[in-house]
Design a protein around this motif. Sequence first.
Motif, PDB file in Angstrom:
ATOM      1  N   VAL A 132      13.008 -26.952   5.372  1.00 57.66           N
ATOM      2  CA  VAL A 132      14.342 -27.513   5.132  1.00 57.66           C
ATOM      3  C   VAL A 132      14.302 -29.029   5.249  1.00 57.66           C
ATOM      4  N   ALA A 133      13.605 -29.533   6.266  1.00 55.47           N
ATOM      5  CA  ALA A 133      13.494 -30.984   6.445  1.00 55.47           C
ATOM      6  C   ALA A 133      12.760 -31.618   5.267  1.00 55.47           C
ATOM      7  N   GLY A 134      11.727 -30.966   4.769  1.00 56.64           N
ATOM      8  CA  GLY A 134      10.993 -31.477   3.610  1.00 56.64           C
ATOM      9  C   GLY A 134      11.880 -31.568   2.383  1.00 56.64           C
ATOM     10  N   TYR A 135      12.712 -30.538   2.194  1.00 56.80           N
ATOM     11  CA  TYR A 135      13.662 -30.563   1.078  1.00 56.80           C
ATOM     12  C   TYR A 135      14.633 -31.732   1.225  1.00 56.80           C
ATOM     13  N   LEU A 136      15.191 -31.898   2.423  1.00 59.00           N
ATOM     14  CA  LEU A 136      16.151 -32.984   2.648  1.00 59.00           C
ATOM     15  C   LEU A 136      15.490 -34.350   2.484  1.00 59.00           C
ATOM     16  N   ARG A 137      14.255 -34.482   2.956  1.00 54.91           N
ATOM     17  CA  ARG A 137      13.529 -35.748   2.805  1.00 54.91           C
ATOM     18  C   ARG A 137      13.325 -36.074   1.320  1.00 54.91           C
ATOM     19  N   ALA A 138      12.980 -35.056   0.527  1.00 54.33           N
ATOM     20  CA  ALA A 138      12.780 -35.265  -0.907  1.00 54.33           C
ATOM     21  C   ALA A 138      14.089 -35.651  -1.587  1.00 54.33           C
TER      22      ALA A 138
END
Length: 197
Positions: A132-138
Amino acid sequence: MPEKSRDRILDAAAHVMGTLGLARTTTKEIARQAGYSEAMLYKVFRTKEEMFLAVLDERAPGLSPLLRELPARVGRGEVVDTLGELVRAGLQFYRRTFPMAASLFAEPQLLAAHRESMRQAGLGPQKVAEGVAGYLRAEQEAGRVSAAADPVAIAHMLMGGCLNYAFLTHFTEDLPWASEDDCAAALVAAVEPLLQR
């Protein structure tokens, strides 16, 4: 082995693990429920931990597939809609799997074996929030989420909220929300201001 046999084993494993918890689940009971010998189970899965990981990925509600498709969602649709889907899937996943996994913490050897199995497979509960954090970072890099937002904290707030709600559903009917959908909407609404540019 035909896929149908593997499916029967996983269906039986999901039922037994959900009823007895992982610590009390035996391959003998799974085999009995599936209508196979224990030897047949070991032709498909090397260990009970491997079977549990397959149950989590293939028989628990669709959180894993959704996490896998997140990279393709970057820049598409509304971020809050994607987060809403993630939270709804997280609520269902944790509610279903909490009874299976809770017993792990009462059995140190089983917990250690499970941790090692997950480590070898490159899996673990931390991977949910990381995804989820990776998605938000992207999405942040794409300019669709505020540069001031903390993707890691937001991911843990959302998924931690899912886990807490699932935990509570096994103890009380006195919950702050009338339904999972209401809970999902409230969790996403709580983080939405943090996302806005």
